[in-house]
Design a protein around this motif. Structure first.
Motif, PDB file in Angstrom:
ATOM      1  N   ARG A 125       0.697   1.224  -3.174  1.00 36.17           N
ATOM      2  CA  ARG A 125       0.371   1.163  -4.610  1.00 36.17           C
ATOM      3  C   ARG A 125       0.681  -0.218  -5.204  1.00 36.17           C
ATOM      4  O   ARG A 125       0.098  -0.608  -6.219  1.00 36.17           O
ATOM      5  N   GLU A 126       1.600  -0.967  -4.565  1.00 35.32           N
ATOM      6  CA  GLU A 126       1.950  -2.285  -5.095  1.00 35.32           C
ATOM      7  C   GLU A 126       0.761  -3.239  -5.017  1.00 35.32           C
ATOM      8  O   GLU A 126       0.449  -3.945  -5.968  1.00 35.32           O
ATOM      9  N   ILE A 127       0.082  -3.269  -3.863  1.00 33.27           N
ATOM     10  CA  ILE A 127      -1.084  -4.143  -3.741  1.00 33.27           C
ATOM     11  C   ILE A 127      -2.243  -3.608  -4.569  1.00 33.27           C
ATOM     12  O   ILE A 127      -3.030  -4.381  -5.135  1.00 33.27           O
ATOM     13  N   GLU A 128      -2.340  -2.294  -4.706  1.00 33.85           N
ATOM     14  CA  GLU A 128      -3.431  -1.714  -5.497  1.00 33.85           C
ATOM     15  C   GLU A 128      -3.342  -2.112  -6.968  1.00 33.85           C
ATOM     16  O   GLU A 128      -4.334  -2.086  -7.690  1.00 33.85           O
ATOM     17  N   ASN A 129      -2.144  -2.491  -7.416  1.00 30.78           N
ATOM     18  CA  ASN A 129      -1.983  -2.971  -8.790  1.00 30.78           C
ATOM     19  C   ASN A 129      -2.753  -4.264  -9.044  1.00 30.78           C
ATOM     20  O   ASN A 129      -3.010  -4.636 -10.188  1.00 30.78           O
ATOM     21  N   LEU A 130      -3.114  -4.980  -7.962  1.00 33.20           N
ATOM     22  CA  LEU A 130      -3.818  -6.257  -8.113  1.00 33.20           C
ATOM     23  C   LEU A 130      -5.333  -6.124  -7.989  1.00 33.20           C
ATOM     24  O   LEU A 130      -6.057  -7.096  -8.173  1.00 33.20           O
ATOM     25  N   ILE A 131      -5.822  -4.922  -7.698  1.00 36.03           N
ATOM     26  CA  ILE A 131      -7.258  -4.797  -7.404  1.00 36.03           C
ATOM     27  C   ILE A 131      -8.125  -4.973  -8.648  1.00 36.03           C
ATOM     28  O   ILE A 131      -9.283  -5.388  -8.550  1.00 36.03           O
TER      29      ILE A 131
END
Length: 586
Positions: free
Chosen positions: A223-229
């Protein structure tokens, strides 16, 4: 004159409709976008982040992530060098935010469009070295910076290039060889031996994939990287990338998050543009939010837009958002002036006979040359370069048409440019003023464009009676979103629609509202947002002044039109009705 053609791609639309529980019309629309086979259909309709490709498949990503982790461990200073457009700004944001989260000592630099030009240059390298920077990390640029990166290496610096632009090539012994910078690592899906299955990512998406790999190596939750999508989505739409495959997933997933964004700066930008209570889609990124982000890089500094994205204060964000909105308004006026001057030049000279238009506007702000080129291309439907005076040389931007690869054609005139780069459909360049006329001559001699090539084609997806439209079908069409390049909004058409009455609406009297019917007897409203005077003149030429006058008095006439349209639902005072929006007519 535009040419209407009907898409004739075949498939068993009934079977596809039954299998995926969609209307046969929707099945036909998907086939027209070259989506075939169960895997591709499932991804198109239901694709999620889980369907994205593993970043490790991209050549250099694992190596780049390992090198960044090593530099963090060594507490080495890293500088991101981005670009001044929406892709470069959001790519810089993704890398800066991601590296900060990983504990890196990192800062950023975005070139000044006027002073520095596009991408990394020797002065930026020199500045980084003098500031004690150990590692330069590029995004949305660097793949063509052969000399600049060689200089950084000579100074003993580490360089990681992340980019998405086409590679320059040279021919040797009858073979074409890619020219790559001598960086420590290059991450670009266009590298000839890169096995990454999807090549059409923008700079922001490549940056996202690198951070995805870095986060995985740091064992951060998904979910941490998904915050940047959402930022990769803004970059993808803003840089006019194809909305196919992985890009489609990035934008679809990014829009979900953008509509509930926690970014203080984006919230402020959404608010000042009056979108606070609207469902934000790809149109709003491309034509409302995106141009505001781009405006700072065009007229002042792109660092303003990046500051907005990084803003932690609501008060400061409001000020910056208003400033970007104001800059975009100024940019629109400069564009209008430049466009009118370009049209005047074309119409009053031999330029109008050229297949490739080279328009020199010495006083035009160089940052809007590309926008003007795009508008000229729309009007004349041919490849266009708009050139203007830069600080040291003539600079310009080009916009192309289908069937003319701008970057390939520019390579044939390599000796005339000081610098150039780009894609098949768009490019940027700099050259000496005395080379403008030779460039015009050589590009036109080399252009094997036929009358057919220079006739804009409107591809009709489905010739569909307006009586077939239902609310359910309109709602179902939402499954095709996000719309954009290579996934255009569906085009419907019907012949011989009777126009029962018309009136002109709008504060600027720029909308025509009509009542229309077809042979089934179904009556519905239709809206036309094009040039009202041209529309009226067309009717007068075809049906006469008296009949046209009766039409606009809502009296019975024999006026019929073939129309290209898109169906929508109109909600007014709690009442819902089907209407069509007409985009073209014959």
């Amino acid at each position: 004159m535009k040419k209407w053609v009907v898409a004739a791609k075949r498939a068993d639309f009934k079977a596809i409709g039954e299998k995926y529980h969609i209307d046969q019309v929707t099945a036909r629309l998907i086939r027209n976008r070259d989506v075939t086979g169960d895997d591709a259909l499932r991804e198109y309709l239901y694709g999620t982040i889980a369907d994205m490709h593993d970043p490790e498949e991209m050549k250099g990503i694992g190596e780049a992530a390992d090198l960044l982790l090593f530099k963090m461990k060594e507490k080495a200073a890293i500088r991101i060098i981005g670009d001044y457009d929406i892709d470069g700004v959001t790519a810089t944001y993704i890398l800066y935010t991601g590296l900060k989260k990983c504990g890196a000592i990192v800062d950023y630099e975005i070139p000044d469009r006027i002073r520095d030009g596009y991408g990394i240059n020797e002065q930026l390298v020199q500045n980084a070295w003098e500031d004690g920077i150990d590692t330069i990390l590029t995004c949305d640029n660097g793949i063509s910076a052969i000399d600049q990166i060689a200089y950084a290496k000579k100074l003993g610096m580490t360089v990681i290039v992340t980019d998405h632009h086409e590679l320059r090539t040279r021919e040797e012994d009858g073979k074409v060889h890619a020219i790559l910078p001598d960086a420590d690592v290059v991450v670009n899906p266009h590298q000839p031996d890169c096995p990454y299955p999807y090549k059409d990512l923008c700079g922001g998406a490549v940056a996202y994939k690198l951070m995805q790999e870095l986060y995985r190596k740091k064992s951060f939750p998904d979910r941490e990287i998904e915050n940047l999508i959402e930022y990769a989505a803004i970059a993808t739409v803003g840089d006019v990338m194809k909305l196919t495959g992985e890009n489609r997933i990035i934008v679809k997933e990014g829009l979900k998050r953008l509509n509930h964004t926690q970014n203080i700066g984006l919230k402020a930008l959404i608010r000042v543009n009056g979108l606070e209570d609207r469902e934000i889609n790809s149109y709003h990124i491309g034509f409302v939010i995106g141009p505001c982000i781009n405006a700072s890089g065009r007229l002042t500094t792109a660092k303003k837009a990046l500051e907005l994205l990084l803003c932690g204060s609501g008060e400061r964000a409001e000020v910056l958002a208003e400033e970007l909105l104001s800059l975009n308004t100024e940019r629109k006026e400069l564009t209008r002036q430049g466009y009118e001057e370009a049209v005047k030049q074309i119409e009053s000279t031999s330029l109008k006979d050229d297949k490739v238009l080279i328009v020199y506007l010495p006083d035009c702000h160089e940052s809007i040359a590309g926008i003007i080129a795009g508008r000229i291309r729309e009007r004349y439907y041919r490849p266009v370069f708009v050139l203007t005076n830069g600080e040291k040389s003539v600079k310009g931007s080009g916009r192309s048409i289908e069937g003319y690869s701008m970057f390939e054609e520019m390579q044939k005139c390599d000796d005339l440019f000081l610098n150039y780069g780009g894609h098949p459909m768009a490019a940027g360049c700099s050259l000496e003023r005395e080379n403008i006329q030779p460039l015009r001559e050589r590009l036109n001699i080399a252009a094997h464009l036929t009358e057919e090539d220079l006739t804009e084609k409107i591809c009709i997806d489905v010739p569909m009676p307006i009586s077939y439209i239902t609310e359910h079908l309109i709602e179902e069409l939402n499954v095709l979103e996000p719309f954009g390049t290579a996934n255009k909004k569906p085009v419907f058409a019907e012949k011989d629609v009777s126009i029962l009455g018309a009136r002109i609406l709008g504060q600027n009297r720029n909308v025509i509202k009509m009542q229309v019917t077809d042979t089934s007897g179904i009556v519905m409203d239709a809206l036309y947002f094009g040039d009202v005077e041209v529309f009226r003149t067309y009717l007068e030429d075809k049906y006469g002044y008296a009949e046209t006058e009766k039409l606009f008095q809502n009296r019975k006439t024999g006026i019929t039109l073939s129309v290209i349209y898109y169906p929508t639902i109109n909600e007014y005072r709690g009442q819902r009705s089907i209407q069509i929006v007409i985009s073209d007519y014959q």
